[in-house]
Structures are given as C-alpha cells and as structure tokens.
Motif scaffolding. Structure first.
Motif, PDB file in Angstrom:
ATOM      1  N   PRO A  46       0.810  -1.231   0.000  1.00 27.50           N
ATOM      2  CA  PRO A  46       0.000   0.000   0.000  1.00 27.50           C
ATOM      3  C   PRO A  46       0.839   1.276   0.000  1.00 27.50           C
ATOM      4  CG  PRO A  46      -0.768  -1.523   1.691  1.00 27.50           C
ATOM      5  CD  PRO A  46       0.494  -2.084   1.140  1.00 27.50           C
ATOM      6  N   LEU A  47       2.002   1.250   0.651  1.00 25.93           N
ATOM      7  CA  LEU A  47       2.864   2.435   0.664  1.00 25.93           C
ATOM      8  C   LEU A  47       3.455   2.683  -0.716  1.00 25.93           C
ATOM      9  CD1 LEU A  47       4.739   1.928   4.059  1.00 25.93           C
ATOM     10  CD2 LEU A  47       2.548   3.049   3.612  1.00 25.93           C
ATOM     11  N   LEU A  48       3.892   1.614  -1.381  1.00 27.73           N
ATOM     12  CA  LEU A  48       4.411   1.728  -2.747  1.00 27.73           C
ATOM     13  C   LEU A  48       3.332   2.247  -3.692  1.00 27.73           C
ATOM     14  CD1 LEU A  48       6.304  -1.653  -2.725  1.00 27.73           C
ATOM     15  CD2 LEU A  48       7.417   0.550  -3.077  1.00 27.73           C
ATOM     16  N   LEU A  49       2.131   1.689  -3.582  1.00 25.30           N
ATOM     17  CA  LEU A  49       1.026   2.117  -4.435  1.00 25.30           C
ATOM     18  C   LEU A  49       0.663   3.576  -4.183  1.00 25.30           C
ATOM     19  CD1 LEU A  49      -1.318  -1.006  -4.292  1.00 25.30           C
ATOM     20  CD2 LEU A  49      -0.084  -0.140  -6.296  1.00 25.30           C
ATOM     21  N   SER A  50       0.670   3.973  -2.931  1.00 21.70           N
ATOM     22  CA  SER A  50       0.348   5.357  -2.596  1.00 21.70           C
ATOM     23  C   SER A  50       1.316   6.318  -3.272  1.00 21.70           C
ATOM     24  CB  SER A  50       0.374   5.545  -1.075  1.00 21.70           C
ATOM     25  OG  SER A  50       0.061   6.868  -0.739  1.00 21.70           O
ATOM     26  N   GLY A  51       2.605   6.018  -3.198  1.00 19.08           N
ATOM     27  CA  GLY A  51       3.591   6.869  -3.855  1.00 19.08           C
ATOM     28  C   GLY A  51       3.469   6.848  -5.363  1.00 19.08           C
ATOM     29  N   LEU A  52       3.348   5.653  -5.930  1.00 13.79           N
ATOM     30  CA  LEU A  52       3.298   5.522  -7.385  1.00 13.79           C
ATOM     31  C   LEU A  52       2.029   6.123  -7.984  1.00 13.79           C
ATOM     32  CD1 LEU A  52       4.709   1.899  -7.739  1.00 13.79           C
ATOM     33  CD2 LEU A  52       5.773   3.981  -8.658  1.00 13.79           C
ATOM     34  N   LEU A  53       0.907   6.006  -7.291  1.00 17.75           N
ATOM     35  CA  LEU A  53      -0.363   6.469  -7.838  1.00 17.75           C
ATOM     36  C   LEU A  53      -0.724   7.893  -7.438  1.00 17.75           C
ATOM     37  CD1 LEU A  53      -2.461   3.229  -7.271  1.00 17.75           C
ATOM     38  CD2 LEU A  53      -1.616   4.107  -9.452  1.00 17.75           C
ATOM     39  N   LEU A  54      -0.339   8.296  -6.221  1.00 18.25           N
ATOM     40  CA  LEU A  54      -0.802   9.574  -5.685  1.00 18.25           C
ATOM     41  C   LEU A  54       0.282  10.637  -5.591  1.00 18.25           C
ATOM     42  CD1 LEU A  54      -2.984   8.141  -2.776  1.00 18.25           C
ATOM     43  CD2 LEU A  54      -3.738   8.775  -5.084  1.00 18.25           C
ATOM     44  N   GLY A  55       1.533  10.232  -5.726  1.00 19.52           N
ATOM     45  CA  GLY A  55       2.620  11.195  -5.674  1.00 19.52           C
ATOM     46  C   GLY A  55       3.428  11.115  -4.393  1.00 19.52           C
ATOM     47  N   PRO A  56       4.544  11.817  -4.364  1.00 13.78           N
ATOM     48  CA  PRO A  56       5.474  11.714  -3.241  1.00 13.78           C
ATOM     49  C   PRO A  56       4.915  12.231  -1.915  1.00 13.78           C
ATOM     50  CG  PRO A  56       6.278  13.268  -4.894  1.00 13.78           C
ATOM     51  CD  PRO A  56       5.049  12.663  -5.438  1.00 13.78           C
ATOM     52  N   ALA A  57       4.174  13.335  -1.928  1.00 17.32           N
ATOM     53  CA  ALA A  57       3.649  13.884  -0.669  1.00 17.32           C
ATOM     54  C   ALA A  57       2.640  12.920  -0.040  1.00 17.32           C
ATOM     55  CB  ALA A  57       3.017  15.253  -0.895  1.00 17.32           C
ATOM     56  N   ALA A  58       1.742  12.391  -0.856  1.00 16.32           N
ATOM     57  CA  ALA A  58       0.756  11.436  -0.345  1.00 16.32           C
ATOM     58  C   ALA A  58       1.440  10.141   0.092  1.00 16.32           C
ATOM     59  CB  ALA A  58      -0.302  11.140  -1.403  1.00 16.32           C
ATOM     60  N   ASN A 108       6.327  -8.778  -3.744  1.00 20.41           N
ATOM     61  CA  ASN A 108       5.759  -7.420  -3.712  1.00 20.41           C
ATOM     62  C   ASN A 108       5.767  -6.777  -5.089  1.00 20.41           C
ATOM     63  OD1 ASN A 108       5.212  -7.413  -0.997  1.00 20.41           O
ATOM     64  ND2 ASN A 108       6.842  -6.004  -0.440  1.00 20.41           N
ATOM     65  N   THR A 109       6.846  -6.973  -5.835  1.00 23.21           N
ATOM     66  CA  THR A 109       6.952  -6.376  -7.166  1.00 23.21           C
ATOM     67  C   THR A 109       5.858  -6.913  -8.081  1.00 23.21           C
ATOM     68  OG1 THR A 109       9.339  -6.108  -6.888  1.00 23.21           O
ATOM     69  CG2 THR A 109       8.491  -6.010  -9.134  1.00 23.21           C
ATOM     70  N   ALA A 110       5.668  -8.217  -8.070  1.00 20.67           N
ATOM     71  CA  ALA A 110       4.630  -8.830  -8.913  1.00 20.67           C
ATOM     72  C   ALA A 110       3.238  -8.351  -8.502  1.00 20.67           C
ATOM     73  CB  ALA A 110       4.724 -10.348  -8.841  1.00 20.67           C
ATOM     74  N   LEU A 111       2.962  -8.330  -7.196  1.00 19.71           N
ATOM     75  CA  LEU A 111       1.645  -7.897  -6.721  1.00 19.71           C
ATOM     76  C   LEU A 111       1.414  -6.410  -6.977  1.00 19.71           C
ATOM     77  CD1 LEU A 111       1.399  -9.868  -3.347  1.00 19.71           C
ATOM     78  CD2 LEU A 111       0.142 -10.303  -5.471  1.00 19.71           C
ATOM     79  N   THR A 112       2.433  -5.594  -6.750  1.00 16.03           N
ATOM     80  CA  THR A 112       2.297  -4.155  -6.980  1.00 16.03           C
ATOM     81  C   THR A 112       2.005  -3.872  -8.449  1.00 16.03           C
ATOM     82  OG1 THR A 112       3.831  -3.681  -5.170  1.00 16.03           O
ATOM     83  CG2 THR A 112       3.431  -1.906  -6.736  1.00 16.03           C
ATOM     84  N   TYR A 113       2.725  -4.541  -9.341  1.00 17.86           N
ATOM     85  CA  TYR A 113       2.503  -4.327 -10.770  1.00 17.86           C
ATOM     86  C   TYR A 113       1.102  -4.779 -11.178  1.00 17.86           C
ATOM     87  CZ  TYR A 113       3.221  -4.175 -15.787  1.00 17.86           C
ATOM     88  OH  TYR A 113       3.099  -3.889 -17.124  1.00 17.86           O
ATOM     89  N   ALA A 114       0.670  -5.929 -10.671  1.00 19.76           N
ATOM     90  CA  ALA A 114      -0.679  -6.420 -10.988  1.00 19.76           C
ATOM     91  C   ALA A 114      -1.746  -5.442 -10.486  1.00 19.76           C
ATOM     92  CB  ALA A 114      -0.888  -7.802 -10.387  1.00 19.76           C
TER      93      ALA A 114
END
Length: 187
Positions: A48-60, A163-169
C-alpha cells in the motif's frame, strides 16, 4: 486543495491515501509473521505504501507511510518499543516510489510501467528494508548490524520479488478500472 512544497494533494488523493493507511496496518501489523526474535517481519505491508507513492505522488506516499507507522504502532506494537527511525523508513517507503513516478511522468513515461514498479521495489528493498531498518533494529535489539543483515536481506529479497509482482498487478488493475485517474496527480 492543499499545497505542500510544490506537491499537490487533493481531497480525493487524501481519501485514497487513508484507504492505503488502513490496508497497510492490516497487512503489516495484523497479518505479519515475526521471525528471528522480532528482527524480521514478513508481511506485504509495503505494497500500500508503494502504491500510494506511485499512484498519488510523493507527498501522499510520505504521509501514508508516516501515518501508517504511527497508527499501526498504537494498534499493535508487536511488543517492541517505538523508534522514530521506523517512522522515517515508512515515510521514505512511500516517498521513494512517488519520486520515481514524478521522474517517469516528467520524462514522458507512464506511471504504470513495469520499470517504475521494479525500481521502486528494489530501492525500498535495498535502502529501507536492507539498510535503514536493520540499523534501527540494531538500536532496539542491541545486536550487531552484520548479525542481522544477512537474514533480513535474504527474507526481504524474497518478499520484494512477490511485492513487485503484486504491486505491478494492482497498478495494472487500477489503470484498467480507472479507479485512480491519471489526472489525480500532476507534478
């Protein structure tokens, strides 16, 4: 809309980030397996932390990590003491993917690229799980860095591949459903 150091945070992105906080707490505090005298925590809480950064940006991503760590500690500390270093690590776990996403968007690449997901996971694995969190554990446990490092590196290496596989999916799923529109974050 809130402005913070040039990073835009919309109400929608804050609401989505709060969902990522809840998912992180469940995955890292409730669904975690503690090994080697609490020096290794196996969980999928970084997703969820990786997704938050990748999808919402660095501040989020940064805020998601910090809030997740503090609330998660209050809910379930796994019997350990609070260490602010882990809060820094959690914040960086969301910030690093966000910075990768900003770089990708500024260079005309998609936020959903496999390269961005791999780079985010590898950097978090090496810098946060491998280096910083091992240093924080040496403070808490009084154990030498080189005693903890090999077991942590091996176990978190395996988790990072998953994590990499799940995050990408999950990223591709968000892209297909347009659940988090491309315009939610503009660098």
């Amino acid at each position: 809309m809130t402005q913070s150091n040039g990073f835009r945070l919309t109400t929608k992105s804050l609401v989505i980030a709060s969902f990522f906080v809840g998912i992180n707490i469940i995955l890292s505090r409730v669904g975690a397996i503690m090994l080697f005298n609490n020096s290794v925590r196996l969980s999928f809480g970084n997703i969820p932390l990786l997704l938050s950064g990748l999808l919402l940006g660095p501040a989020a991503g940064l805020m998601t990590g910090v809030v997740s760590d503090v609330l998660g500690f209050l809910i379930n500390s796994h019997g350990g003491a609070y260490h602010p270093g882990f809060t820094i690590s959690a914040g960086l776990t969301g910030l690093i993917p966000g910075m990768i996403m900003v770089w990708s968007l500024r260079h005309g690449k998609s936020r959903y690229s496999l390269a961005s997901v791999i780079l985010a996971n590898v950097l978090v694995y090496l810098l946060i799980s491998g280096l910083l969190n091992t240093i924080w554990l040496t403070h808490l446990l009084g154990t030498g860095f080189w005693v903890l490092f090999p077991a942590r590196l091996a176990s978190h290496g395996i988790i990072t591949v998953i994590n990499t596989a799940l995050t990408y999916a999950l990223m591709k799923s968000f892209q297909r459903t347009n659940m988090i529109p491309d315009g939610i974050y503009q660098p």
